[in-house]
Write an enzyme that holds these catalytic residues in place. Structure first.
Site, short mmCIF file in Angstrom:
data_model
loop_
_atom_site.label_atom_id
_atom_site.label_comp_id
_atom_site.label_asym_id
_atom_site.label_seq_id
_atom_site.Cartn_x
_atom_site.Cartn_y
_atom_site.Cartn_z
N GLY A 1 4.11 0.79 0.10
CA GLY A 1 3.43 0.53 -0.73
C GLY A 1 3.82 -0.27 -1.99
CG ASP B 1 7.51 9.51 4.83
OD1 ASP B 1 6.24 9.28 5.54
OD2 ASP B 1 8.01 8.86 4.00
P1 13P Z 1 8.15 2.07 -0.13
O1 13P Z 1 9.50 2.40 -0.17
O2 13P Z 1 7.84 0.49 0.26
O3 13P Z 1 7.41 2.55 -1.44
O4 13P Z 1 7.20 2.78 0.94
C1 13P Z 1 7.19 4.22 1.06
C2 13P Z 1 6.59 4.73 2.42
O5 13P Z 1 5.76 4.06 3.24
C3 13P Z 1 6.91 6.16 3.04
O6 13P Z 1 6.89 6.14 4.26
#
Ligand code: 13P
Length: 286
Positions: A209, A82
């Site tokens: 999300g 990520d």
């Molecule tokens: P949240 O922490 O809001 O679930 O978002 C996750 C995300 O987009 C990780 O890159």
């Protein structure tokens, strides 16, 4: 091993308009729980690691844990890095077995971001890996990366040009979404997802999300958000289920670590299965 390429996973999801849940895992227990949910739902799933988690374990050890836990799993799984602005970590993870990376160079100007992302795509291709691109910050700090300031949104033309010239396989647009819990219900620019998918044909990654409504998920997935990121919900479920269990341990003066782990694993698996079902991922394993 059921490990599949990120592009295959997302292109299938885009074609059939369902979302693949991408969970930010934090340790072995959370990996086990997410995998158990994917197996139960017969769904493809993405395990993603923050740079912080990679640094915490060390890349080889974290990959070793992933490999060991995924070995007996019979649904498609892919391992993704990520938000990563650091080219050294990107190269290390690509060389070390990650299936895809989000090169997060939104702090660079778009021309420099485009130049470097093109290099990252070429590097990823050498190991059969794929790349998510980003030119706009997603609001909110997550695992020490990001900012609470609202991001500057680029024009549709700039975003389309970035996608087509770099050859990224997936793109993370800023549409009013944010990492962490929303302080108020977000107003999203869903049309931007439709426009980007129509113009480029590639899947979009929905960040932030946690806290979106069922209707928002369903709408955005129908428009082409084939990768749906969930991090905060996993962390909160992990911590709150642990807290609940430890409170009752204290009340009863009974201290059994395996029972705590079972309780947390079940809570995280339940959270993951709920999201997988909501995104239409159940029964999509191949
Ligand atoms: P949240 O922490 O809001 O679930 O978002 C996750 C995300 O987009 C990780 O890159």
């Amino acid at each position: 091993m059921p490990v599949v390429a990120m592009k295959e996973m997302l292109d299938r999801a885009l074609a059939e308009r369902y979302g693949v849940a991408a969970f930010n895992i934090i340790n072995d227990l959370s990996i086990e729980a997410v995998l158990a949910a994917a197996v139960q739902e017969r769904a493809p799933v993405i395990l993603q690691t923050s740079v912080k988690t990679v640094r915490q374990y060390g890349r080889p050890r974290l990959f070793g844990i992933f490999e060991a836990l995924v070995e007996d799993v019979d649904v498609p799984v892919t391992l993704h890095l990520d938000h990563c602005p650091d080219r050294t970590v990107i190269s290390d993870c690509l060389a070390g077995g990650w299936n895809s990376v989000l090169f997060d160079a939104h702090e660079l100007d778009v021309a420099e971001n485009r130049r470097q992302t093109t290099e990252v795509v070429a590097e990823a291709r050498r190991t059969g890996a794929h790349v998510e691109g980003e030119i706009e910050g997603i609001q909110g700090v997550e695992d020490d990366i990001g900012s609470d300031d609202a991001s500057t949104v680029q024009s549709l033309e700039t975003a389309v040009e970035f996608i087509t010239t770099t050859g990224v396989d997936c793109f993370a647009p800023a549409i009013g979404n944010a990492h962490g819990q929303y302080k108020q219900a977000p107003i999203l620019n869903a049309q931007r997802v439709t426009d980007l998918v129509e113009a480029t044909g590639i899947p979009m990654a929905l960040h932030g999300g946690t806290g979106l409504s069922d209707e928002q998920f369903t709408d955005l997935i129908a428009r082409g958000c084939a990768k749906v990121n969930i991090s905060t919900a996993l962390k909160e479920t992990f911590m709150k289920s642990g807290l609940q269990f430890l409170r009752s341990s204290a009340e009863n003066d009974k201290w059994d670590p395996p029972s705590l782990f079972r309780h947390q694993r079940a809570a995280v698996a339940d959270m993951a299965a709920r999201h997988i079902r909501l995104f239409g991922g159940s029964g999509r394993a191949w």
